[in-house]
Scaffold this motif. Structure first.
Motif, PDB file in Angstrom:
ATOM      1  N   UNK A  29     -25.478  30.714  41.530  1.00  0.00           N
ATOM      2  CA  UNK A  29     -24.447  29.803  41.003  1.00  0.00           C
ATOM      3  C   UNK A  29     -23.052  30.219  41.474  1.00  0.00           C
ATOM      4  N   UNK A  30     -22.594  31.454  41.269  1.00  0.00           N
ATOM      5  CA  UNK A  30     -21.264  31.808  41.785  1.00  0.00           C
ATOM      6  C   UNK A  30     -21.202  31.852  43.307  1.00  0.00           C
ATOM      7  N   UNK A  31     -22.333  32.141  43.954  1.00  0.00           N
ATOM      8  CA  UNK A  31     -22.378  32.135  45.417  1.00  0.00           C
ATOM      9  C   UNK A  31     -22.067  30.733  45.937  1.00  0.00           C
ATOM     10  N   UNK A  32     -22.766  29.740  45.391  1.00  0.00           N
ATOM     11  CA  UNK A  32     -22.527  28.351  45.805  1.00  0.00           C
ATOM     12  C   UNK A  32     -21.111  27.911  45.450  1.00  0.00           C
ATOM     13  N   UNK A  33     -20.631  28.338  44.291  1.00  0.00           N
ATOM     14  CA  UNK A  33     -19.277  27.959  43.864  1.00  0.00           C
ATOM     15  C   UNK A  33     -18.234  28.474  44.853  1.00  0.00           C
ATOM     16  N   UNK A  34     -18.362  29.748  45.259  1.00  0.00           N
ATOM     17  CA  UNK A  34     -17.397  30.309  46.201  1.00  0.00           C
ATOM     18  C   UNK A  34     -17.418  29.592  47.538  1.00  0.00           C
ATOM     19  N   UNK A  35     -18.613  29.247  48.020  1.00  0.00           N
ATOM     20  CA  UNK A  35     -18.710  28.547  49.301  1.00  0.00           C
ATOM     21  C   UNK A  35     -18.055  27.167  49.234  1.00  0.00           C
ATOM     22  N   UNK A  36     -18.263  26.462  48.136  1.00  0.00           N
ATOM     23  CA  UNK A  36     -17.652  25.135  47.992  1.00  0.00           C
ATOM     24  C   UNK A  36     -16.137  25.239  47.891  1.00  0.00           C
ATOM     25  N   UNK A  37     -15.660  26.273  47.247  1.00  0.00           N
ATOM     26  CA  UNK A  37     -14.209  26.437  47.112  1.00  0.00           C
ATOM     27  C   UNK A  37     -13.570  26.788  48.458  1.00  0.00           C
ATOM     28  N   UNK A  38     -14.255  27.595  49.261  1.00  0.00           N
ATOM     29  CA  UNK A  38     -13.715  27.966  50.573  1.00  0.00           C
ATOM     30  C   UNK A  38     -13.803  26.824  51.574  1.00  0.00           C
ATOM     31  N   UNK A  39     -14.708  25.893  51.341  1.00  0.00           N
ATOM     32  CA  UNK A  39     -14.919  24.774  52.281  1.00  0.00           C
ATOM     33  C   UNK A  39     -14.820  23.461  51.511  1.00  0.00           C
ATOM     34  N   UNK A  40     -13.606  22.965  51.286  1.00  0.00           N
ATOM     35  CA  UNK A  40     -13.414  21.743  50.483  1.00  0.00           C
ATOM     36  C   UNK A  40     -14.153  20.526  51.032  1.00  0.00           C
ATOM     37  N   UNK A  41     -14.452  20.521  52.332  1.00  0.00           N
ATOM     38  CA  UNK A  41     -15.165  19.368  52.885  1.00  0.00           C
ATOM     39  C   UNK A  41     -16.566  19.228  52.303  1.00  0.00           C
ATOM     40  N   UNK A  42     -17.081  20.271  51.701  1.00  0.00           N
ATOM     41  CA  UNK A  42     -18.423  20.232  51.115  1.00  0.00           C
ATOM     42  C   UNK A  42     -18.411  19.832  49.642  1.00  0.00           C
ATOM     43  N   UNK A  43     -17.233  19.562  49.083  1.00  0.00           N
ATOM     44  CA  UNK A  43     -17.168  19.189  47.674  1.00  0.00           C
ATOM     45  C   UNK A  43     -17.859  17.863  47.391  1.00  0.00           C
TER      46      UNK A  43
END
Length: 543
Positions: free
Chosen positions: A403-417
């Protein structure tokens, strides 16, 4: 002399019951007179006594006798002819010394660890004696000592410790050990294979060993190599000890054992030769675990490890995960160009990934690999979607990491939001009941993950563990306003840590709610009714 002077001494030293003091007395007689040299034969016999104490004492005494004789020059070849008495004595002494040396090789695999250590010490003392005669480190006997240690089928922990201590203490022993072991490992092969039988006559493949003996060689080699210190400090900057003293006239400023470059070359050759040998699965994993810290930093040319690492990476499973550390080191520190790296990394995310014991180690590396903001959005989306899909069948400790792993990736890559805020387009074929993501696709570029959504995280809101259900709700908050998670707080969770965390929790209300599986007991009499059952007449007989 061999036929006329082999007399037995008057003592009972040749008996198996000879005491250590009697053995030492016989050894003393060997050095007092020329006639006493005949006692060398008695000492050799006592070295094979059934009494371990007698055999040990005789073996050590024999080493002292020959060391003294060598120092006195009694073993030196004389200028006289073969009929000269001194020449005959020297020849006889050398023959018996050869018998003693052969006995020492045999005792390296003795059932008694103390005798193994004594045999190794005796052989190394002989190397020192020959070095003094040659005025340089003698590498004549040492290769065979190394080979005998590798082929030892009864290696004790005490002998391993003594070998490692000598190698770590003396720079010249360390250098020549690496050189001799590297040459030996480069030459050995499995004698049972057809390829080995074809190549046995070549110079490179001159040792043909049966498979069971080769297993002992690999095991002993790793047991010793794993105990050796790192060649990290220039020997000239940190004075080292030498088995053959460095202040000898034979030692120049370019003395090989004093050069860090020479040590690194020998170190590299040895490890490259070792990594070509067949290894058990457990040893393979242990080597990979140590590769990036204990081997790569001290290699003369680390890029030569690429074949071993790629072969390990292609095996799949836990071996591939462990090979990642070495590959990452070569890619980042040594400019290794490895095609399809992320494609193969993506393929490692399977159903078994979140259940293996190397999970936290693997995810730490994945966090590094995906940390660059230059990676394409489709690639990040594919990894996030794959992890979310695997979380549906993952243990709670793994979900708390995902869960936090996916959260960090989405935050670093806004295009994946768009994965968590996707709106259904009326013109597209995508509906709320379809998912365009292809879970069986091995190429992240073709998985259509960026067109999908993270409905799996919505499912986790109903997880039985309140901690997980609460963590998933973080995606309901504006991600841009929230800080990144520190992954070190989540990577090492297990069932034990989760249970301890739940036990330490304080109840919210004044009285704690009963556990979910607590049984309720009711005392029910013959005519009483359980709670919750309506008041009804029994068989219509009660008005």
């Amino acid at each position: 002399m061999a036929g006329t002077k082999r007399r037995r001494p008057a003592t009972k030293a040749n008996d198996a019951s000879a005491t250590p003091s009697e053995v030492r007395k016989v050894a003393k007689q060997c050095l007092e007179t020329k006639g006493g040299l005949n006692n060398i034969v008695t000492l050799l016999e006592l070295c094979e006594s059934n009494s371990e104490e007698t055999a040990y004492t005789a073996f050590m005494a024999m080493g002292h006798v020959y060391s003294t004789l060598l120092e006195r020059g009694d073993l030196r070849k004389q200028k006289g002819g073969e009929t000269d008495v001194k020449t005959q004595i020297a020849t006889w002494l050398r023959e018996n010394r050869s018998a003693y040396i052969q006995l020492a090789y045999r005792y390296l695999s003795h059932s008694e660890p103390a005798m193994q250590v004594a045999a190794f010490d005796s052989l190394m003392n002989i190397v020192k004696d020959e070095s003094a005669v040659n005025n340089d480190f003698s590498n004549v006997m040492f290769p065979r000592i190394v080979e005998s240690c590798m082929e030892n089928t009864n290696m004790s922990e005490q002998l391993l410790t003594r070998i490692a201590d000598d190698i770590n203490t003396f720079a010249d022993i360390r250098l020549y050990f690496y050189k001799n072991l590297g040459k030996y490992l480069s030459a050995v092969t499995d004698g049972g294979s057809a390829k080995a039988r074809m190549n046995i006559s070549t110079k490179r493949r001159k040792y043909s060993l049966p498979a069971n003996k080769l297993t002992h060689v690999v095991t002993n080699a790793y047991a010793i190599l794993s105990r050796l210190d790192d060649p990290a400090v220039e020997i000239d900057e940190q004075p080292a000890e030498y088995w053959y003293p460095r202040d000898s006239p034979a030692v120049s400023q370019k003395y090989a054992p004093a050069s860090l470059v020479e040590h690194k070359r020998a170190f590299s050759d040895t490890w490259l030769a070792f990594l070509r040998q067949p290894m058990s699965a457990d040893m393979h994993k242990r080597v990979l675990l140590a590769l990036h810290k204990k081997i790569i930093p001290f290699m003369y040319r680390p890029v030569l490890l690429i074949d071993f690492l790629v072969d390990s990476y292609d095996q799949g499973g836990a071996v591939s995960m462990l090979a990642l550390n070495g590959l990452f080191t070569l890619i980042t520190d040594h400019n290794l160009d490895y095609p399809d790296f992320y494609k193969k990394l993506y393929a490692l995310f399977d159903l078994n990934l979140l259940h293996v014991k190397y999970r936290s180690r693997f995810l730490r590396l994945v966090d590094l690999f995906l940390s660059s903001s230059q990676l394409p959005s489709y690639l990040i989306a594919a990894f996030v979607k794959r992890m979310a899909r695997l979380s549906l069948a993952a243990p709670p400790a793994a979900i708390i990491t995902i869960v936090p792993f996916a959260y960090n990736l989405l935050k670093k890559h806004p295009a994946c939001l768009a994965l968590i805020h996707r709106q259904t387009d009326s013109d597209s074929n995508i509906t709320e009941t379809t998912d365009p993501y292809l879970p069986d696709e091995t190429d992240p570029a073709q998985s259509h993950a960026l067109e999908s959504s993270l409905w799996e995280l919505q499912s986790l809101k109903s997880h039985y563990l309140p901690t997980i259900a609460g963590m998933v709700r973080v995606f309901e908050q504006p991600i841009a306003k929230q800080p990144l998670y520190d992954m070190e707080d989540f990577l090492d969770h297990s069932y034990t840590t989760l249970l301890e965390s739940e036990v330490r929790k304080k109840p919210n209300g004044p009285t704690p709610a009963p556990p979910a599986l607590a049984a309720q007991r009711h005392t029910v009499g013959i005519f009483s009714q359980p709670a919750g059952i309506a008041d009804v007449s029994l068989f219509g007989l009660v008005n």
